[in-house]
Design a protein around this motif. Structure first.
Motif, PDB file in Angstrom:
ATOM      1  N   TYR A  86     -14.473  -3.445  -1.685  1.00  0.00           N
ATOM      2  CA  TYR A  86     -14.985  -3.250  -0.331  1.00  0.00           C
ATOM      3  C   TYR A  86     -14.790  -1.800   0.118  1.00  0.00           C
ATOM      4  CZ  TYR A  86     -15.608  -8.256   0.190  1.00  0.00           C
ATOM      5  OH  TYR A  86     -16.051  -9.538   0.040  1.00  0.00           O
ATOM      6  N   TYR A  87     -13.657  -1.198  -0.290  1.00  0.00           N
ATOM      7  CA  TYR A  87     -13.426   0.192   0.142  1.00  0.00           C
ATOM      8  C   TYR A  87     -14.388   1.137  -0.564  1.00  0.00           C
ATOM      9  CZ  TYR A  87      -9.115  -2.190   1.298  1.00  0.00           C
ATOM     10  OH  TYR A  87      -8.204  -3.089   1.748  1.00  0.00           O
ATOM     11  N   ARG A  88     -14.605   0.877  -1.864  1.00  0.00           N
ATOM     12  CA  ARG A  88     -15.543   1.734  -2.596  1.00  0.00           C
ATOM     13  C   ARG A  88     -16.918   1.648  -1.958  1.00  0.00           C
ATOM     14  NH1 ARG A  88     -12.387   0.811  -7.934  1.00  0.00           N
ATOM     15  NH2 ARG A  88     -12.839  -1.383  -7.704  1.00  0.00           N
TER      16      ARG A  88
ATOM     17  N   GLU B 154      -7.216  -4.726   7.556  1.00  0.00           N
ATOM     18  CA  GLU B 154      -8.078  -4.258   8.650  1.00  0.00           C
ATOM     19  C   GLU B 154      -9.272  -3.489   8.070  1.00  0.00           C
ATOM     20  OE1 GLU B 154      -7.453  -5.175  11.671  1.00  0.00           O
ATOM     21  OE2 GLU B 154      -5.303  -5.116  12.122  1.00  0.00           O
ATOM     22  N   MET B 155      -8.982  -2.631   7.099  1.00  0.00           N
ATOM     23  CA  MET B 155     -10.075  -1.878   6.468  1.00  0.00           C
ATOM     24  C   MET B 155     -11.049  -2.827   5.798  1.00  0.00           C
ATOM     25  SD  MET B 155      -7.846   1.278   4.879  1.00  0.00           S
ATOM     26  CE  MET B 155      -8.402   0.854   3.292  1.00  0.00           C
ATOM     27  N   TYR B 156     -10.506  -3.876   5.185  1.00  0.00           N
ATOM     28  CA  TYR B 156     -11.344  -4.877   4.529  1.00  0.00           C
ATOM     29  C   TYR B 156     -12.245  -5.552   5.555  1.00  0.00           C
ATOM     30  CZ  TYR B 156     -12.245  -9.759   3.302  1.00  0.00           C
ATOM     31  OH  TYR B 156     -12.822 -10.986   3.146  1.00  0.00           O
TER      32      TYR B 156
ATOM     33  N   ASP C 207      -8.165   7.760   3.418  1.00  0.00           N
ATOM     34  CA  ASP C 207      -6.833   8.035   2.874  1.00  0.00           C
ATOM     35  C   ASP C 207      -6.538   7.132   1.679  1.00  0.00           C
ATOM     36  OD1 ASP C 207      -6.624   8.963   5.807  1.00  0.00           O
ATOM     37  OD2 ASP C 207      -4.807   9.781   4.879  1.00  0.00           O
ATOM     38  N   CYS C 208      -7.359   6.105   1.511  1.00  0.00           N
ATOM     39  CA  CYS C 208      -7.147   5.148   0.419  1.00  0.00           C
ATOM     40  C   CYS C 208      -7.380   5.840  -0.920  1.00  0.00           C
ATOM     41  CB  CYS C 208      -8.099   3.973   0.581  1.00  0.00           C
ATOM     42  SG  CYS C 208      -8.212   2.939  -0.877  1.00  0.00           S
ATOM     43  N   ILE C 209      -6.416   5.698  -1.842  1.00  0.00           N
ATOM     44  CA  ILE C 209      -6.551   6.341  -3.146  1.00  0.00           C
ATOM     45  C   ILE C 209      -7.067   5.363  -4.204  1.00  0.00           C
ATOM     46  CG2 ILE C 209      -4.806   8.106  -2.701  1.00  0.00           C
ATOM     47  CD1 ILE C 209      -2.823   6.341  -4.293  1.00  0.00           C
ATOM     48  N   GLU C 210      -7.454   4.175  -3.778  1.00  0.00           N
ATOM     49  CA  GLU C 210      -8.038   3.162  -4.665  1.00  0.00           C
ATOM     50  C   GLU C 210      -7.103   2.791  -5.806  1.00  0.00           C
ATOM     51  OE1 GLU C 210     -12.091   4.132  -5.660  1.00  0.00           O
ATOM     52  OE2 GLU C 210     -12.494   4.824  -3.625  1.00  0.00           O
ATOM     53  N   CYS C 211      -5.811   2.740  -5.497  1.00  0.00           N
ATOM     54  CA  CYS C 211      -4.827   2.429  -6.536  1.00  0.00           C
ATOM     55  C   CYS C 211      -4.829   0.955  -6.907  1.00  0.00           C
ATOM     56  CB  CYS C 211      -3.436   2.833  -6.064  1.00  0.00           C
ATOM     57  SG  CYS C 211      -2.871   1.865  -4.653  1.00  0.00           S
ATOM     58  N   GLY C 212      -5.322   0.094  -6.025  1.00  0.00           N
ATOM     59  CA  GLY C 212      -5.440  -1.318  -6.366  1.00  0.00           C
ATOM     60  C   GLY C 212      -4.216  -2.167  -6.072  1.00  0.00           C
ATOM     61  N   CYS C 213      -3.167  -1.569  -5.504  1.00  0.00           N
ATOM     62  CA  CYS C 213      -1.965  -2.365  -5.216  1.00  0.00           C
ATOM     63  C   CYS C 213      -2.279  -3.532  -4.274  1.00  0.00           C
ATOM     64  CB  CYS C 213      -0.893  -1.497  -4.568  1.00  0.00           C
ATOM     65  SG  CYS C 213      -0.191  -0.288  -5.689  1.00  0.00           S
ATOM     66  N   CYS C 214      -3.127  -3.272  -3.288  1.00  0.00           N
ATOM     67  CA  CYS C 214      -3.414  -4.294  -2.288  1.00  0.00           C
ATOM     68  C   CYS C 214      -4.084  -5.505  -2.931  1.00  0.00           C
ATOM     69  CB  CYS C 214      -4.288  -3.717  -1.170  1.00  0.00           C
ATOM     70  SG  CYS C 214      -5.744  -2.827  -1.757  1.00  0.00           S
ATOM     71  N   ALA C 215      -5.099  -5.239  -3.752  1.00  0.00           N
ATOM     72  CA  ALA C 215      -5.797  -6.346  -4.403  1.00  0.00           C
ATOM     73  C   ALA C 215      -4.878  -7.041  -5.405  1.00  0.00           C
ATOM     74  CB  ALA C 215      -7.051  -5.834  -5.106  1.00  0.00           C
TER      75      ALA C 215
ATOM     76  N   CYS D 109       0.827  -1.214   0.000  1.00  0.00           N
ATOM     77  CA  CYS D 109       0.000   0.000   0.000  1.00  0.00           C
ATOM     78  C   CYS D 109       0.864   1.267   0.000  1.00  0.00           C
ATOM     79  CB  CYS D 109      -0.925   0.023   1.210  1.00  0.00           C
ATOM     80  SG  CYS D 109      -1.906   1.533   1.285  1.00  0.00           S
ATOM     81  N   PRO D 110       0.730   2.109  -1.015  1.00  0.00           N
ATOM     82  CA  PRO D 110       1.546   3.327  -1.075  1.00  0.00           C
ATOM     83  C   PRO D 110       1.098   4.391  -0.077  1.00  0.00           C
ATOM     84  CG  PRO D 110       0.005   3.284  -2.896  1.00  0.00           C
ATOM     85  CD  PRO D 110      -0.146   1.979  -2.181  1.00  0.00           C
ATOM     86  N   MET D 111      -0.062   4.188   0.548  1.00  0.00           N
ATOM     87  CA  MET D 111      -0.527   5.173   1.533  1.00  0.00           C
ATOM     88  C   MET D 111      -0.245   4.691   2.959  1.00  0.00           C
ATOM     89  SD  MET D 111      -1.532   7.534  -0.385  1.00  0.00           S
ATOM     90  CE  MET D 111      -2.289   8.645   0.808  1.00  0.00           C
ATOM     91  N   ASP D 112       0.518   3.630   3.101  1.00  0.00           N
ATOM     92  CA  ASP D 112       0.872   3.074   4.407  1.00  0.00           C
ATOM     93  C   ASP D 112      -0.348   2.692   5.233  1.00  0.00           C
ATOM     94  OD1 ASP D 112       3.586   3.731   3.784  1.00  0.00           O
ATOM     95  OD2 ASP D 112       3.198   5.783   4.418  1.00  0.00           O
TER      96      ASP D 112
HETATM   97  S1  SF4 Z   1      -6.287   0.699  -2.923  1.00  0.00           S
HETATM   98 FE1  SF4 Z   1      -5.256  -0.607  -1.448  1.00  0.00          FE
HETATM   99  S2  SF4 Z   1      -3.110  -0.219  -1.780  1.00  0.00           S
HETATM  100 FE2  SF4 Z   1      -4.185   1.463  -2.771  1.00  0.00          FE
HETATM  101  S3  SF4 Z   1      -4.322   3.060  -1.202  1.00  0.00           S
HETATM  102 FE3  SF4 Z   1      -6.175   1.850  -1.016  1.00  0.00          FE
HETATM  103  S4  SF4 Z   1      -5.680   0.341   0.536  1.00  0.00           S
HETATM  104 FE4  SF4 Z   1      -3.732   1.162  -0.162  1.00  0.00          FE
END
Ligand code: SF4
Ligand code: SF4
Lengths: 513, 337
Positions: free
Chosen positions: A427-429, A387-389, A407-415, A379-382
């Motif tokens: 889930y974040y959306r 946990e959020m999931y 703070d999540c920018i929805e970049c998708g790195c985690c998935a 995650c680039p946003m640390d």
């Molecule tokens: S989409 Fe995932 S990796 Fe990207 S900022 Fe959000 S939680 Fe972090």
């Protein structure tokens, strides 16, 4: 040499940039009918200024800004307005929205273009011109650019960052633009810097684009005046995310809830800088853009496309393959699947990516989270995505927010890295929209409550005023009685006073009537 | 293809993670077989079959897709860890019972993969050491037994006197505890039929095997460095320090790290992601906690090795540790959440 910083996390997917980057711009043919949506920028939609039957010229304003955060929209070619029709626009939900439909006359006749000398005009005037030329952020968000050149009294813009990172796989339109229009990009960036009052320009380009870096460096070398630095930044998705690029180039971290000008910086995409140059230095409003068409097509490439061209026609130019199962707008990490190709190209369209099962294999069945932490490391946003999931899934939204959901920018790195193949970003959306909906509801309730309290207060005040008046009258009566000393008189006066009180009461309590 | 972004996914799976853990155990297992005979392979097979059967039964009972979960490999990892933690010549039913406790109780009754707050293998180990202490202290001596005797011990009559010996840890502790000041660490460790260069004879090379496999897991990014590093530093630190203070009563860092379950614990048990701490700082605290508690149990406790109890104790602390060690979020570095 500028000291570079790094952001934590990020991923390195295969770039797939070779396919579409053949170093040439292919000019897409002029379509017969153009569908220009009125809602193309973040903020408020534009307000139409034409009606069915109107003849328009290329570049003529067909819609004006619809509010303070809104820009004008222009006819992409000359022709006749067929009308303002409801039409599919590029949107994940297949949204229909009002669009100005123009039948091209094939002459492609320009309006009278009026280049200006931006350095001779005040900043406010230039902002108005940017707005009226329809310039928005072309990196994907389509936020009105003139708004971004402003800053509040406690803010400042010293450094103007030009984003040429283009970190999403497959997309190469910014790369090609930098290779072919480096000089104009820097002209535009200098104008934006001038409007924003910035002292320097820093261009960030991922180092997997050496040709672009070379072209931009050469163009910067030819300039004088405003210092311009062209910096190759390490290739790692999402280096082109606004927050990440600012961090890499300046070391500044702009947290959620703050804006870059709070920290003295502002960030524009290379294509936005180019559009600024076209608009102000050449008098050409924003009516076309470069679009990468790639993925599962025979002839991937970059096309110069008029806003309003049907996406189906654009994809046809690249030769879609038979097993294409969907088309994405944007890249594979943050783009979305287009429900219909009937929608037109808009200002935010940077890429059409034809997808197939072979290109994007289905991720395999979802497994439970094993708390392996791979997502957190990516995650680039640390953030702690698992946990959020967990809390988003359980709909414990307050907890999800405590873990910095917004703070999540929805970049998708985690998935991208999750071994359990959990569609984490979904889930974040979901959680974000749920929270926003609840806040809206709460706001509405708050307004109602405030109104109610205000009414109660007003009624209370009225009551007290009346009581005070009555008390004063009673005192007066008493005094008069004391003077008169007449029993009959007294009785009559008391009766009159009682009657008055009852009248007042009835007035105060309308429901009793 | 996924229905929403990101459409690209790294080709990673729970299965490949678990498979790598199994592969990483192989060097240690090879050493185990080399020094102590085939018994451990029999136990691993027994444990694996039991684990898969129990997993399948529980999945079916919980109406979960059996094939989908059975192939994730997590049950096999639990099974192998149990087989490697128990003495290799315990009776077959003890291994089966231990695995059943791990899979049925510690894993599925808590909700299955990803839900168990306690390390299933360690729950099983702890249960066995409490219920059957007599079997849990019978370890084969290096090179002392042949296959037939081992098979006999596992499946048939147990005539153990000839083949068992207490573990090196046990011997040391008993010697130090019972003969008072006459025995020193040095005098006990001088017995080279039991002790090798660093730890117990043979055991030290098994531990080396785990260390090699574990380092490979770190290199493969299956586990992060924090847990093994903190474990080794804390364990080595306390052992080395006490050894410096009183070398007669306390064995040194090398001995402790290469004896008993230390290396297996550092790289394979404490690193179980589901039950371990997840934050970088939390992992350090968590692993150091396990190491220190384990050392205390080894030196002062009633059991020769305490990796199971120390892991379970620290498992309890994980929510608290995680909560208080949340890493600062981008842009919020000055204040911690
Ligand atoms: S989409 Fe995932 S990796 Fe990207 S900022 Fe959000 S939680 Fe972090
Ligand atoms: S990567 Fe997936 S499985 Fe691992 S902790 Fe994150 S959400 Fe859970």
């Amino acid at each position: 040499m500028r000291q570079l910083f790094s952001f934590t996390g990020g991923v390195k997917p295969a770039s797939h940039k070779i396919e579409s980057n053949r170093g040439v711009v292919i000019v897409a043919p002029l379509p017969n009918v153009l569908v220009v949506p009125l809602r193309q920028n973040a903020g408020l939609p534009s307000r139409p200024l034409v009606q069915a039957g109107d003849k328009v010229l290329k570049g003529q304003t067909i819609a004006g800004p619809g509010g303070s955060i809104s820009v004008a929209i222009h006819a992409p070619t000359s022709g006749t307005v067929r009308g303002i029709e409801t039409h599919a626009i590029p949107h994940p939900s297949g949204l229909l929205a009002p669009c100005v439909v123009i039948e091209a006359d094939g002459e492609d006749r320009w309006i009278d273009r009026k280049p200006i000398d931006p350095y001779a005009l005040p900043a406010d005037e230039l902002r108005a011109r940017l707005r009226d030329a329809g310039v928005v952020g072309l990196g994907g968000a389509a936020f009105p650019s003139f708004v971004k050149t402003q800053h509040g009294p406690t803010q400042r813009i010293d450094t103007l960052i030009v984003n040429g990172a283009e970190c999403e796989p497959f997309i190469t339109c910014d790369d090609l633009l930098m290779r072919t229009q480096a000089g104009q990009i820097l002209e535009g960036a200098a104008v934006l810097a001038h409007i924003a009052g910035a002292q320097r320009v820093v261009v960030g380009i991922e180092d997997n684009k050496p040709e672009a870096v070379a072209a931009m460096t050469a163009a910067a070398g030819k300039r004088s005046g405003l210092p311009v630095e062209v910096i190759a930044v390490p290739t790692r998705y999402p280096a082109g995310g606004e927050k990440q690029l600012i961090r890499v180039l300046t070391g500044i971290e702009v947290p959620f809830g703050k804006l870059p000008p709070d920290y003295g910086v502002q960030c524009f995409n290379v294509a936005t800088a180019y559009a600024t140059a076209r608009a102000l230095l050449h008098g050409e409003p924003m009516i076309s853009r470069l679009v990468t068409v790639t993925g599962n097509v025979e002839r991937p490439g970059n096309f110069e496309v008029r806003i309003g061209m049907p996406i189906a026609d654009l994809v046809a130019l690249a030769g879609p393959k038979a097993d294409t199962d969907r088309n994405l707008m944007g890249g594979p990490m943050m783009g979305f699947a287009l429900p219909t190709l009937d929608a037109p190209v808009v200002k935010a369209t940077n890429c059409i990516l034809a997808a197939s099962k072979a290109l994007f294999p289905p991720p395999g069945p979802e497994m439970p989270c094993i708390r392996c932490g791979a997502c957190a490391r990516a995650c680039p946003m640390d953030l702690q995505p698992f946990e959020m999931y967990w809390f988003s899934r359980a709909k414990i939204l307050g907890k999800a927010q405590e873990y910095h959901l917004f703070d999540c920018i929805e970049c998708g790195c985690c998935a991208y890295v999750c071994p359990s193949r959990i569609p984490l970003v979904d889930y974040y959306r979901f959680a974000k929209s749920e929270i926003r909906a609840r806040e809206k509801e709460k706001d509405a309730a708050d307004v109602a409550r405030l109104r109610y309290e205000f009414r109660l207060e007003r009624e209370e005040r009225d009551k007290q005023e009346k009581a005070a008046k009555l008390a004063a009258k009673a005192a007066e009566t008493k005094a008069r009685l004391a003077e008169a000393g007449d029993a009959d008189d007294k009785k009559a006066m008391i009766a009159a006073a009682v009657a008055r009180t009852q009248e007042q009461k009835a007035e105060e309590n309308p429901s009793a009537e | 293809m996924p229905s929403n972004s990101p459409f690209l996914r790294q080709p990673a799976s729970v299965q490949s993670v678990m498979l790598k853990v199994l592969v990483a155990l192989l060097p240690g297992i090879a050493m185990y077989v080399w020094f102590f005979g085939w018994a451990v392979l029999i136990q691993i097979s027994l444990a694996s079959v039991t684990a898969l059967a129990a997993e399948a039964a529980m999945l079916a009972a919980r109406r979960k897709p059996v094939r989908h979960f059975l192939t994730d490999g997590s049950a096999l990892v639990t099974a192998w860890l149990i087989a490697l933690s128990l003495p290799s010549i315990v009776p077959w039913w003890l291994t089966v019972l231990a695995v059943l406790i791990a899979i049925v109780v510690a894993k599925h009754l808590y909700g299955g993969l990803g839900q168990n707050p306690f390390n299933p293998a360690m729950v099983a180990f702890a249960a066995m050491i409490v219920a059957y202490p007599q079997f849990m202290s019978q370890w084969p001596a290096a090179g002392a037994t042949d296959l037939a005797t081992q098979i006999n011990a596992i499946f048939g009559q147990r005539q153990l006197d000839a083949m068992v010996m207490a573990t090196p840890l046990d011997t040391l502790r008993t010697a130090l505890h019972t003969s008072g000041l006459n025995a020193t660490v040095e005098s006990v460790l001088a017995n080279k039929t039991t002790y090798g260069f660093l730890g117990g004879k043979g055991w030290e090379l098994v531990a080396l095997g785990y260390l090699i496999g574990g380092l490979w897991l770190v290199q493969q990014r299956v586990i992060t460095w924090q847990i093994p590093a903190a474990f080794i530093v804390a364990f080595g630190g306390i052992a080395g320090l006490t050894h410096l203070i009183d070398s007669a009563q306390f064995a040194g860092a090398g001995f402790h790290l290469f004896s008993g379950g230390a290396m297996l614990g550092a790289f394979f048990i404490a690193t179980d992601p589901v039950s371990a701490s997840t934050t970088p700082r939390g992992k350090l605290i968590y692993a150091a906690g396990i190491a220190l508690i384990d050392w205390v149990i080894r030196v002062y406790g009633a059991y020769p090795d305490g990796i199971a109890f120390s892991t379970l104790l620290m498992n309890i602390c994980v929510p608290l540790i995680d909560k208080s060690t949340q890493p600062p979020v981008f842009g919020h570095k000055e204040k911690r959440p």
